[in-house]
Design a protein around this motif. Structure first.
Motif, PDB file in Angstrom:
ATOM      1  N   GLN A  13      22.263  -1.762 -31.410  1.00 21.98           N
ATOM      2  CA  GLN A  13      21.638  -0.570 -31.968  1.00 21.98           C
ATOM      3  C   GLN A  13      21.111  -0.882 -33.363  1.00 21.98           C
ATOM      4  O   GLN A  13      21.868  -1.269 -34.249  1.00 21.98           O
ATOM      5  CB  GLN A  13      22.635   0.590 -32.027  1.00 21.98           C
ATOM      6  N   ASP A  58      25.776   7.238 -25.238  1.00 20.39           N
ATOM      7  CA  ASP A  58      26.977   6.425 -25.448  1.00 20.39           C
ATOM      8  C   ASP A  58      26.771   4.968 -25.048  1.00 20.39           C
ATOM      9  O   ASP A  58      27.317   4.068 -25.694  1.00 20.39           O
ATOM     10  CB  ASP A  58      28.142   6.992 -24.632  1.00 20.39           C
ATOM     11  N   VAL A  59      26.016   4.713 -23.990  1.00 19.23           N
ATOM     12  CA  VAL A  59      25.975   3.362 -23.417  1.00 19.23           C
ATOM     13  C   VAL A  59      24.656   2.633 -23.649  1.00 19.23           C
ATOM     14  O   VAL A  59      24.593   1.418 -23.448  1.00 19.23           O
ATOM     15  CB  VAL A  59      26.260   3.407 -21.899  1.00 19.23           C
ATOM     16  N   ASP A 105      32.740   0.944 -28.204  1.00 15.68           N
ATOM     17  CA  ASP A 105      31.674   0.396 -27.366  1.00 15.68           C
ATOM     18  C   ASP A 105      32.072   0.303 -25.892  1.00 15.68           C
ATOM     19  O   ASP A 105      31.334  -0.232 -25.076  1.00 15.68           O
ATOM     20  CB  ASP A 105      31.242  -0.982 -27.876  1.00 15.68           C
ATOM     21  N   GLY A 106      33.246   0.833 -25.551  1.00 19.86           N
ATOM     22  CA  GLY A 106      33.739   0.790 -24.184  1.00 19.86           C
ATOM     23  C   GLY A 106      34.861  -0.205 -23.976  1.00 19.86           C
ATOM     24  O   GLY A 106      35.463  -0.237 -22.897  1.00 19.86           O
ATOM     25  N   THR A 131      21.174   1.676 -26.069  1.00 19.71           N
ATOM     26  CA  THR A 131      20.583   1.626 -27.403  1.00 19.71           C
ATOM     27  C   THR A 131      19.225   2.305 -27.396  1.00 19.71           C
ATOM     28  O   THR A 131      18.672   2.632 -26.347  1.00 19.71           O
ATOM     29  CB  THR A 131      20.421   0.175 -27.856  1.00 19.71           C
ATOM     30  N   ARG A 173      32.050   7.511 -27.811  1.00 21.24           N
ATOM     31  CA  ARG A 173      32.295   6.436 -28.765  1.00 21.24           C
ATOM     32  C   ARG A 173      33.357   6.813 -29.794  1.00 21.24           C
ATOM     33  O   ARG A 173      33.893   5.945 -30.475  1.00 21.24           O
ATOM     34  CB  ARG A 173      30.983   6.048 -29.455  1.00 21.24           C
ATOM     35  N   LYS A 215      26.228   0.095 -16.624  1.00 22.49           N
ATOM     36  CA  LYS A 215      25.507   1.187 -17.292  1.00 22.49           C
ATOM     37  C   LYS A 215      24.648   1.959 -16.308  1.00 22.49           C
ATOM     38  O   LYS A 215      24.550   3.190 -16.383  1.00 22.49           O
ATOM     39  CB  LYS A 215      24.659   0.624 -18.442  1.00 22.49           C
ATOM     40  N   THR A 271      33.133   7.468 -21.951  1.00 23.53           N
ATOM     41  CA  THR A 271      32.138   6.729 -22.727  1.00 23.53           C
ATOM     42  C   THR A 271      32.008   7.220 -24.157  1.00 23.53           C
ATOM     43  O   THR A 271      31.277   6.593 -24.939  1.00 23.53           O
ATOM     44  CB  THR A 271      30.762   6.827 -22.052  1.00 23.53           C
ATOM     45  N   TYR A 285      26.009  -3.178 -28.653  1.00 24.19           N
ATOM     46  CA  TYR A 285      26.243  -1.740 -28.768  1.00 24.19           C
ATOM     47  C   TYR A 285      27.230  -1.254 -27.718  1.00 24.19           C
ATOM     48  O   TYR A 285      28.046  -0.362 -27.974  1.00 24.19           O
ATOM     49  CB  TYR A 285      24.909  -1.004 -28.625  1.00 24.19           C
ATOM     50  N   SER A 286      27.171  -1.813 -26.519  1.00 25.52           N
ATOM     51  CA  SER A 286      28.038  -1.387 -25.428  1.00 25.52           C
ATOM     52  C   SER A 286      28.653  -2.605 -24.755  1.00 25.52           C
ATOM     53  O   SER A 286      27.995  -3.629 -24.557  1.00 25.52           O
ATOM     54  CB  SER A 286      27.252  -0.561 -24.404  1.00 25.52           C
TER      55      SER A 286
END
Length: 555
Positions: A399, A183-184, A253-254, A186, A248, A66, A246, A58-59
């Motif tokens: 996620q 954003d970061v 995902d960054g 799940t 999305r 994080k 951050t 996810y990130s």
């Protein structure tokens, strides 16, 4: 003829390849059944193979990155409650200096709370579509300028207007903080991170009045605003240098490199050094690192997507969100009532001075710290438990699809015990003051109230982000609006209630409201999945209608 046949075969092969890729995405097996195998609904799978989730994480941020990002966002959110509380000890001095009544100077507190609820509605939607860093930049510039103006305020009307701007600049940082977490992190790990973000909300009432009282007595009330401006300027510089974008919508995902306007000072310095090394040593431009940078540099333009100013109101008027936010705001009002009543009651009953009264908020801070570290982990554990019950593979870094997942039950099963504890402690706190119990009893109750209120609040914040995918800023702004408005009403009513029926019965009525409205949570747990599906279908219908209208207009 053979050339035509060859082109036809190539085209058929490409069509077949695309079709197979689409089927694989939809989970449909494209391989023909083996000879002798059953075909149809009665066919049994040849073997029980474990399902491997091949989706990317996810990130792209590491675990410690994080943590640093969430900590930076939480520090930014500290200014909204701190600015509201640090100002209170100077109210009497301000009334005397500007030659106005106490009611008039209290109006600066009321307008602050009103703007604290309204402003995030606009900036939260802006941050969801245009980015977190531009929203932070706007908020900090307004907040620092308003603090400098308040420190130099020549009259009461100027102070009143500047306090509104001060609230507009600081209040949105709370919504931005929750959006950064969405954003970061799940859903599987969100409970732990959101727990950290609740600390500033409870820590500010503990340290704010003490700092404000000391400054107003020792160096004058104007230094309250000078201190806020200096600290905010320092945090603003730290954010500009190190807090990455951050959102999305902009960085995915960054891993996607955005336009330079979205990058931190640290990122720009690293890129400048990388270009300098590449010019000195051109052979290194083909190394894997350079290819990775090139591959992630896919989005270089400024992201100026149109945002819906009223998105927070739309979220608030949805069935599930209205019930959840209205009831949770009533429960959170117990914190506002306790924080508002405590100074006068401690002074009148126990004879405490301003500094001692400020220190009495520390037990609530201790309870909030317990909630941040314990309740967040319990929420994550309950999420894993429901994954096991549903037969869903648990992936912390990915996620999961929550369409059929009972996320409302997974969160509120942890929130309901905290709600029961909130009602019991609120009731006991009122009667402890009614019968002038030992101060140790009051401290224990304050600790439990801090734990219960923050624990319940954290579950609501996490559920809001889970349900409103892609609109975390607007959803948190809706929560902020209802809390501020209902909290302002509660603080206005609790004083007359205490004068009319006594502090014991006043807080008994407040606790009874929690119990009477509690079926709302069980209604949400029962119908949450159905309501989310209806919301999704309405959204898809609107998008389809919009696409059809655009197609008709183009024709």
């Amino acid at each position: 003829m053979s050339e035509t046949s060859s082109h036809s075969d190539d085209r058929d092969n490409r069509v077949q390849s695309v079709t197979e890729e689409k089927c694989l995405e939809d989970g449909i097996d494209t391989k023909p059944p083996e000879k002798g195998a059953e075909v149809g609904p009665l066919a049994e799978p040849p073997s029980e193979q474990p399902i491997v989730d091949t989706r990317p994480n996810y990130s792209a941020f590491t675990h410690w990155e994080k943590r640093g990002i969430v900590l930076g966002a939480a520090i930014g959110a500290f200014f909204s409650p701190l600015t509201a509380q640090i100002y209170l000890p100077a109210l009497t001095i301000l009334a005397q200096e500007f030659n106005v009544t106490v009611s008039q100077i209290n109006l600066t507190v009321t307008t602050y709370m009103i703007f604290q609820g309204l402003t995030p509605m606009f900036v939260g939607s802006f941050a969801d579509s245009t980015g977190r860093r531009p929203a932070y930049f706007i908020c900090f510039v307004i907040y620092i300028a308003a603090n400098v103006g308040c420190a130099l305020a020549p009259s009461y009307p100027a102070l009143l207007v500047l306090r509104m701007l001060q609230s507009a600049g600081s209040s949105t940082t709370v919504a931005l903080c929750q959006a950064v977490v969405a954003d970061v992190a799940t859903s599987a790990e969100r409970g732990q991170y959101v727990g950290y973000t609740a600390l500033p909300i409870l820590l500010a009432p503990a340290v704010g009045p003490v700092i404000g009282g000391v400054l107003s007595q020792e160096v004058g009330w104007r230094w309250i605003f000078w201190l806020l401006a200096i600290v905010a300027g320092f945090v603003f510089v730290i954010h500009a240098l190190f807090l990455p974008e951050t959102c999305r919508e902009i960085v995915g995902d960054g891993s996607i490199k955005p336009h330079p306007a979205y990058r931190t000072g640290w990122q720009l310095c690293k890129e400048a050094l990388r270009r300098r090394r590449a010019r000195r040593n051109p052979e290194s431009s083909g190394d894997p690192l350079s290819r990775t940078v090139s591959r992630t540099s896919t989005r270089r333009s400024l992201h100026m997507k149109k945002f819906n100013v009223l998105q927070s109101l739309h979220i608030l008027l949805e069935k599930e969100m209205f019930l959840l936010l209205a009831y949770s705001s009533i429960c959170f009002s117990s914190f506002y009532c306790v924080a508002t009543v405590m100074p006068t009651q401690l002074s009148a009953i126990y004879g405490f001075d301003e500094i001692t009264v400020g220190l009495m908020y520390l037990p609530m801070v201790g309870g909030s710290i317990l909630a941040a570290f314990v309740n967040g982990r319990v929420m994550n554990w309950n999420y894993r438990r429901h994954c096991k019950l549903q037969g869903i593979p648990f992936e912390r870094a990915k996620q999961q699809d929550l369409t059929e997942f009972p996320i409302e039950r997974a969160r509120l099963e942890i929130g309901v015990p905290m709600l029961v504890l909130t009602a019991a402690c609120t009731l006991a706190w009122g009667w402890a003051f009614q019968y002038q119990a030992h101060i140790a009893v009051v401290c224990v109750l304050l600790f439990l109230i801090g734990w219960a209120v923050v624990g319940f609040s954290n579950t609501i914040n996490v559920l809001l982000v889970d349900v409103n995918v892609g609109s975390a800023g607007a959803a948190t702004a809706s929560n902020n609006l209802t809390r501020c408005l209902i909290g302002a009403a509660a603080t206005a009513v609790i004083g007359p209630m205490i004068n009319g029926v006594g502090i014991g019965w006043a807080f008994t009525i407040l606790a009874a409201l929690f119990v009477v409205g509690s079926p709302t949570l069980f209604l949400i747990m029962r119908h949450g999945i159905q309501w989310r599906k209806e919301k999704r279908y309405r959204k898809l219908a609107r998008e389809q209608k919009h696409a059809n209208n655009n197609a008709t207009a183009q024709k």
